[in-house]
Write a protein that holds these residues in place. Structure first.
Motif, mmCIF file in Angstrom:
data_model
loop_
_atom_site.group_PDB
_atom_site.id
_atom_site.type_symbol
_atom_site.label_atom_id
_atom_site.label_comp_id
_atom_site.label_asym_id
_atom_site.label_seq_id
_atom_site.Cartn_x
_atom_site.Cartn_y
_atom_site.Cartn_z
ATOM 1 N N PRO A 88 -4.761 5.384 -3.124
ATOM 2 C CA PRO A 88 -4.202 4.039 -2.468
ATOM 3 C C PRO A 88 -2.866 3.592 -3.943
ATOM 4 O O PRO A 88 -1.938 3.248 -3.337
ATOM 5 N N THR A 89 -2.822 4.210 -4.877
ATOM 6 C CA THR A 89 -1.442 4.417 -6.404
ATOM 7 C C THR A 89 -0.668 5.688 -5.696
ATOM 8 O O THR A 89 0.399 6.616 -6.650
ATOM 9 N N HIS A 90 -0.800 6.798 -4.681
ATOM 10 C CA HIS A 90 0.003 7.990 -4.537
ATOM 11 C C HIS A 90 1.024 7.765 -4.127
ATOM 12 O O HIS A 90 1.287 6.856 -2.918
ATOM 13 N N GLY A 91 3.065 7.770 -4.711
ATOM 14 C CA GLY A 91 3.608 7.698 -5.149
ATOM 15 C C GLY A 91 4.280 8.158 -3.329
ATOM 16 O O GLY A 91 5.050 7.276 -2.912
ATOM 17 N N LEU A 93 2.809 8.826 -0.654
ATOM 18 C CA LEU A 93 2.482 8.416 0.427
ATOM 19 C C LEU A 93 2.440 6.340 0.244
ATOM 20 O O LEU A 93 3.126 6.381 1.393
ATOM 21 N N ASP A 94 2.611 5.852 -0.364
ATOM 22 C CA ASP A 94 3.188 4.810 -0.207
ATOM 23 C C ASP A 94 5.089 4.336 -0.265
ATOM 24 O O ASP A 94 4.994 4.095 0.592
ATOM 25 N N ALA A 95 6.032 5.558 -0.167
ATOM 26 C CA ALA A 95 7.137 5.339 -0.031
ATOM 27 C C ALA A 95 7.110 5.920 1.700
ATOM 28 O O ALA A 95 7.757 5.107 1.834
ATOM 29 N N SER A 96 6.470 6.672 1.329
ATOM 30 C CA SER A 96 6.504 7.358 3.055
ATOM 31 C C SER A 96 5.998 6.122 3.921
ATOM 32 O O SER A 96 6.873 5.787 5.063
ATOM 33 N N TRP A 184 1.005 13.642 4.447
ATOM 34 C CA TRP A 184 1.583 12.804 3.284
ATOM 35 C C TRP A 184 -0.296 12.700 2.774
ATOM 36 O O TRP A 184 -0.688 12.101 1.428
ATOM 37 N N ILE A 185 -1.306 12.413 4.051
ATOM 38 C CA ILE A 185 -2.548 12.007 3.736
ATOM 39 C C ILE A 185 -2.616 13.181 2.944
ATOM 40 O O ILE A 185 -3.501 12.606 1.678
#
Ligand code: AMP
Ligand code: MN
Ligand code: MN
Ligand code: MN
Length: 281
Positions: A88-91, A93-96, A184-185
């Protein structure tokens, strides 16, 4: 392993971080009370509930799997891809996902204009009144407001008459590309799973083409037993899981006690010959 067979996996559900009606910790508590042993929270296009859900799962003694349900447009159809076991902290994925969410506010305004024109005013403010996370404003929030003001008897009947393609209040939206959502996943360490495939209005041909593209993009799993499928569809999608060599998943797609006909964890088991998405967890 015998222990795994007795585990109750529910790998698809929602909280107030998207369009569920319970807060993340309440979802976890209800899952634990229902006998779920491994739970994934899979809010739409948003990771913000995962930390609270993980804390609650620790406190309640159940295993937690961080997840998401990504909105995708494929062949002009909205489909959903669940990501399981991601960071959940992956940059990236979060930005996308932040970028993907950004279109929801504008879509909501356009939906409200449609309802204004139908003579049903106030739906924008009404829908936001149901959206605890305003960034995730969605059709379910509109549906709840429409029930509240007497336009329809329940959320399911709203979606029979409004907000869907061909009906008033429908506004098309361009979501993520299939391959990018899967990428992304995977980049965040997760496993991509087709959500509720029985809900898409695909021809047999299109469904096969879709599954082939999903696999080619790196997708690994498919929901077979879900709150969105009938028992006949469990059989149909078990067959497709075998044919396309996809891992099988099981999840309620629980949104709330009054709206979901299947509660957390209250699903039949996967057919025993299928390889579950959790086989190596
Ligand atoms: P959105 O991502 O804003 O387009 O909203 C999609 C959500 O609307 C789904 O995740 C469901 O929560 C809800 N929804 C869509 N179709 C139906 C339906 N037929 N019955 C109940 N809820 C639905
Ligand atoms: Mn939803
Ligand atoms: Mn979905
Ligand atoms: Mn869902």
């Amino acid at each position: 392993m015998a222990a795994i067979e007795t585990c109750n996996f529910d790998l698809h559900c929602h909280s107030t971080i998207s369009d569920g009606v319970l807060a993340p910790a309440e979802v976890v508590r209800r899952a634990a009370a229902n006998g779920v042993s491994v739970l994934a929270l899979t809010d739409h296009d948003e990771l913000a509930g995962l930390a609270a859900a993980a804390d609650a799962a620790r406190a309640d003694g159940i295993r937690f799997v961080p997840g998401v349900e990504i909105s995708v447009t494929w062949a002009e159809t909205t489909i959903h891809i669940v990501g399981l076991g991601l960071d959940p902290t992956h940059g990236e994925l979060d930005a996308s996902l932040r970028h993907l969410r950004a279109g929801r506010g504008r879509r909501a305004e356009r939906i409200a204009v449609e309802f204004d024109e139908l003579g049903i005013p106030g739906t924008l403010e009404g829908a936001y009144g149901y959206a605890e996370n305003p960034k995730l404003i969605g059709r379910a929030h509109f549906a709840r407001f429409l029930v509240d003001c007497g336009v329809a008897r329940d959320v399911a009947s709203v979606f029979r008459h409004y907000l869907v393609r061909g009906k008033p209040g429908y506004v098309p939206q361009q979501w993520a590309e299939l391959a990018e959502a899967v990428a992304w996943i995977r980049a965040s360490g997760g496993r991509a799973v087709v959500a509720h495939p029985g809900r898409y209005k695909f021809s047999r041909e299109q469904l096969r083409q879709f599954l082939a593209e999903f696999k080619a993009a790196g997708g690994e799993g498919i929901e077979v037993v879900t709150g969105s499928h009938s028992p006949d569809q469990y059989v149909e999608f078990a067959r497709l899981a075998r044919e396309f060599d996809l891992l099988a998943s099981r999840g309620s797609d629980f949104h709330g006690p009054a709206e979901s006909h299947i509660d957390l964890g209250r699903l039949p088991p996967l057919p025993s010959d299928l390889k579950p998405v959790w086989h190596d967890w």
